[in-house]
Motif scaffolding. Structure first.
Motif, mmCIF file in Angstrom:
data_model
loop_
_atom_site.group_PDB
_atom_site.id
_atom_site.type_symbol
_atom_site.label_atom_id
_atom_site.label_comp_id
_atom_site.label_asym_id
_atom_site.label_seq_id
_atom_site.Cartn_x
_atom_site.Cartn_y
_atom_site.Cartn_z
ATOM 1 N N GLU A 99 -15.165 -1.500 -1.962
ATOM 2 C CA GLU A 99 -15.931 -2.005 -0.829
ATOM 3 C C GLU A 99 -16.956 -3.031 -1.300
ATOM 4 O O GLU A 99 -17.626 -2.815 -2.313
ATOM 5 C CB GLU A 99 -16.632 -0.818 -0.144
ATOM 6 C CG GLU A 99 -17.176 -1.150 1.219
ATOM 7 C CD GLU A 99 -18.006 0.010 1.804
ATOM 8 O OE1 GLU A 99 -17.591 1.184 1.642
ATOM 9 O OE2 GLU A 99 -19.081 -0.277 2.370
ATOM 10 N N GLY A 100 -17.056 -4.132 -0.597
ATOM 11 C CA GLY A 100 -18.065 -5.140 -0.915
ATOM 12 C C GLY A 100 -17.561 -6.256 -1.800
ATOM 13 O O GLY A 100 -18.169 -7.326 -1.869
ATOM 14 N N GLN A 139 -13.887 -10.387 2.367
ATOM 15 C CA GLN A 139 -14.615 -9.309 1.716
ATOM 16 C C GLN A 139 -13.935 -7.978 2.025
ATOM 17 O O GLN A 139 -13.469 -7.757 3.142
ATOM 18 C CB GLN A 139 -16.065 -9.286 2.193
ATOM 19 C CG GLN A 139 -16.931 -8.343 1.360
ATOM 20 C CD GLN A 139 -18.396 -8.415 1.724
ATOM 21 O OE1 GLN A 139 -18.741 -8.716 2.859
ATOM 22 N NE2 GLN A 139 -19.265 -8.123 0.764
ATOM 23 N N VAL A 140 -13.901 -7.133 1.013
ATOM 24 C CA VAL A 140 -13.321 -5.807 1.191
ATOM 25 C C VAL A 140 -14.300 -4.944 1.990
ATOM 26 O O VAL A 140 -15.434 -4.729 1.562
ATOM 27 C CB VAL A 140 -13.028 -5.149 -0.173
ATOM 28 C CG1 VAL A 140 -12.464 -3.741 0.021
ATOM 29 C CG2 VAL A 140 -12.089 -6.011 -1.011
ATOM 30 N N VAL A 141 -13.852 -4.483 3.163
ATOM 31 C CA VAL A 141 -14.698 -3.598 3.980
ATOM 32 C C VAL A 141 -14.406 -2.141 3.616
ATOM 33 O O VAL A 141 -15.300 -1.311 3.545
ATOM 34 C CB VAL A 141 -14.442 -3.842 5.487
ATOM 35 C CG1 VAL A 141 -15.358 -2.959 6.335
ATOM 36 C CG2 VAL A 141 -14.635 -5.306 5.831
ATOM 37 N N ALA A 142 -13.144 -1.860 3.386
ATOM 38 C CA ALA A 142 -12.755 -0.504 2.973
ATOM 39 C C ALA A 142 -11.481 -0.617 2.152
ATOM 40 O O ALA A 142 -10.689 -1.537 2.352
ATOM 41 C CB ALA A 142 -12.520 0.383 4.207
ATOM 42 N N SER A 143 -11.316 0.264 1.206
ATOM 43 C CA SER A 143 -10.147 0.160 0.322
ATOM 44 C C SER A 143 -9.517 1.524 0.079
ATOM 45 O O SER A 143 -10.220 2.514 -0.152
ATOM 46 C CB SER A 143 -10.573 -0.449 -1.018
ATOM 47 O OG SER A 143 -9.523 -0.359 -1.956
ATOM 48 N N ILE A 193 -5.894 -2.462 1.698
ATOM 49 C CA ILE A 193 -7.321 -2.746 1.821
ATOM 50 C C ILE A 193 -7.601 -3.379 3.177
ATOM 51 O O ILE A 193 -6.736 -4.048 3.757
ATOM 52 C CB ILE A 193 -7.866 -3.647 0.679
ATOM 53 C CG1 ILE A 193 -6.973 -4.868 0.446
ATOM 54 C CG2 ILE A 193 -8.028 -2.871 -0.609
ATOM 55 C CD1 ILE A 193 -7.464 -5.784 -0.663
#
Lengths: 361, 361
Positions: free
Chosen positions: A97-98, A86-90, A44
């Motif tokens: 995300e988010g 915060q997850v930007v891309a997974s 992630i």
């Protein structure tokens, strides 16, 4: 998404004795991450929102075997500590995300990490998003809160209402929570020691029965006034002569939760303070027990999240934070925290905007 | 029955610092007891069979608040300690002539005592009469045995097979039992320290995996050889520099059962040894807990009597005694015990004949 400039705080070198200077934290902006090209399956991509500066990190800055997390920091690599991100891309199942996560992470503004459980990365309780500031997840709802709550539960309990408790470094991240739990949950008489008059005033405001500034009031005198019949529970954050004085004042069956001994961290071995009255441990049946919070997550992590979330949203335990803006200032924030420059939890705000701001009612 | 001449050992005066000299124990033969005239309802008339000399008594010879039994000895009155006695006459329900009791009693060859439960006087297990010497009821089946067994149970447990344990003053009354329990009941690797080559040989004979003479072998060297990977359990009888060395060698989650700190008892406060490395208590999550055996009788006394009786009659735990003849020599026996003159439990034989001699099979 274009490649992103990463700001990291690198650990320069081991400092075995003495204070760790601010220039041992090196701001580095050389790394670039291209999330589209660099993110692999199972990983992630995170952006840091908050990072936590804590006293226990001193131990990892010394070239020695450390029992905290198995090892010291690596010179030339980013420091590591409690963070909210915060997850930007997974590309990992279970992370979208988010979403907001917390855990032990490198001090880098952006990072790609493996999402596996060993990292201790976990999502913050979604029902609390927008209800409490995200920084709480490295404070009262994170490691310091878990330290306070689990240390009382596993070492100080059973606790009887009316028992007399002393908290050292009481205006620090852990001390403030310990004192409030002992007062408002356990019903103890709580005494706090702290290093400034402002901190003492804050302790009184939060419900401590007594508080004193150890710079201006001799501790023997302050303790005799506040606890004429002795001490049942001591939350140990400082060590050295304070510990010796408290042992002298312990009642039979006193419990000492040894959470830290900050007065001794910087001293070379031969200058460390020798505690001469340990004989009282026998006669008074004192229990002194060390703790490292990581030991307790598996057993108590979930119960903590629920219980402390409730205490905080009900206002039983109040969070007090000392926020520094910008990851570039993380080293300065850590150094200042180590000399008591903070009141309450010292955190560094990394991202400018909070994705889940608390709505005023 | 004609009046009986009573021999008592009186406590002369408090000795706060330094060694307690032999002449602080005063032999007195002035008292007479006429059992027929003097014995009142609710009382029993006892003759002492054995008395126990123990290190913890040092604390009661100092003019200070003591947490052991609430108070120091009273100058001019008999000392008091663990004893085995026989009922000569009784006007109390539940006690009959000829029965054998043990408990905390004055150092008087004959005495009339209240039979109420507060005295902690209890009958020795009748099924063991004639099977073990009566002196065992102030030793392996009395207070020292209960100390060893309950300290391990309440403070050192949970104990994993194969853990490494160190026992200091290992050839003393408590140490010998602790070591045998750790070895033969818990399956630990057990190291003992003692003050002579004869004692070291005895420890090996009783199954200790390693033993060293602390007068002739530097403790750091001996411990590094015997426990290269560190120590999990430390039975603390001595305190001071030994405690500091052991803390240095403790493994994570080590338990220190603080039963006594004999090296510190005689020293004035300013000369007591300062332990400088308590910081390890935090990082290694060491638990150090003091014990006073009296705390555990209500909860565990019966289980102890059954369990240890079994261990002793099965030969799993062997009693080793150091017997001095004659109550007149009790002071000398105590003073010698304090400098390690005894191997195993130091007892004083008061009555010439044993009413329940052990039959050889």
């Amino acid at each position: 998404m274009a490649p992103i400039e990463v700001t990291s705080i690198l650990f320069k070198e081991f400092v075995n004795d003495g204070k760790v200077p601010e220039d041992n934290f090196v701001v580095n902006k050389e790394q670039r991450i291209d999330p589209e090209a660099d993110l692999k399956d199972g990983q992630i991509f995170l952006r840091l929102l908050y990072l936590s500066v804590d006293p226990y990190m001193r131990t990892r800055m010394r070239k020695m075997e450390s029992y905290y997390l198995g090892s010291g920091f690596e010179p030339g690599k980013p420091l590591q500590g409690g963070c909210v991100a915060q997850v930007v891309a997974s590309k990992a199942p279970g992370f979208a995300e988010g979403e907001v996560v917390s855990g032990m992470l490198p001090w880098s503004s952006h990072q790609i990490v493996e999402a596996d459980a060993q990292k201790g990365l976990h999502k913050v309780e979604p029902s609390l998003l927008g209800k409490v500031p995200l920084s709480y997840f490295v404070g009262v709802l994170g490691m310091p809160g878990m330290t306070a709550w689990s240390g009382l539960k596993k070492i100080a309990e059973p606790i009887k209402e009316g028992e007399v408790a002393l908290v050292s470094a009481a205006a620090g991240a852990v001390g403030l929570i310990v004192g409030q739990l002992l007062k408002h949950v356990y019903g103890c008489k709580v005494i706090g020691s702290a290093g400034s008059n402002d901190k003492v005033a804050l302790l009184r405001e939060l419900g401590f029965d007594a508080a004193f500034n150890y710079h201006t009031t001799p501790k023997e005198q302050a303790l005799k006034e506040a606890a004429p019949d002795g001490i049942d529970i001591y939350w140990e954050n400082v060590g050295g002569p304070v510990l010796e004085t408290v042992i002298e004042m312990c009642r039979p069956h006193a419990r000492i939760v040894a959470c830290g001994m900050i007065s001794q961290y910087d001293l070379p071995d031969e200058e460390k303070y020798g505690v001469k009255n340990l004989f009282h441990v026998v006669t008074k049946r004192i229990k002194m027990q060390g703790m490292v919070v990581a030991d307790y997550y598996a057993e108590l992590g979930k119960e903590f999240a629920t219980t402390m979330g409730k205490y905080v949203t009900e206002g039983k335990v109040k969070a007090v934070e000392h926020v520094t803006e910008g990851i570039e200032n993380a080293g300065k924030a850590w150094v200042e925290m180590m000399v008591g420059g903070n009141t309450g939890k010292a955190v560094v705000k990394v991202a400018a905007e909070d994705p889940f701001p608390v709505k005023k009612e």
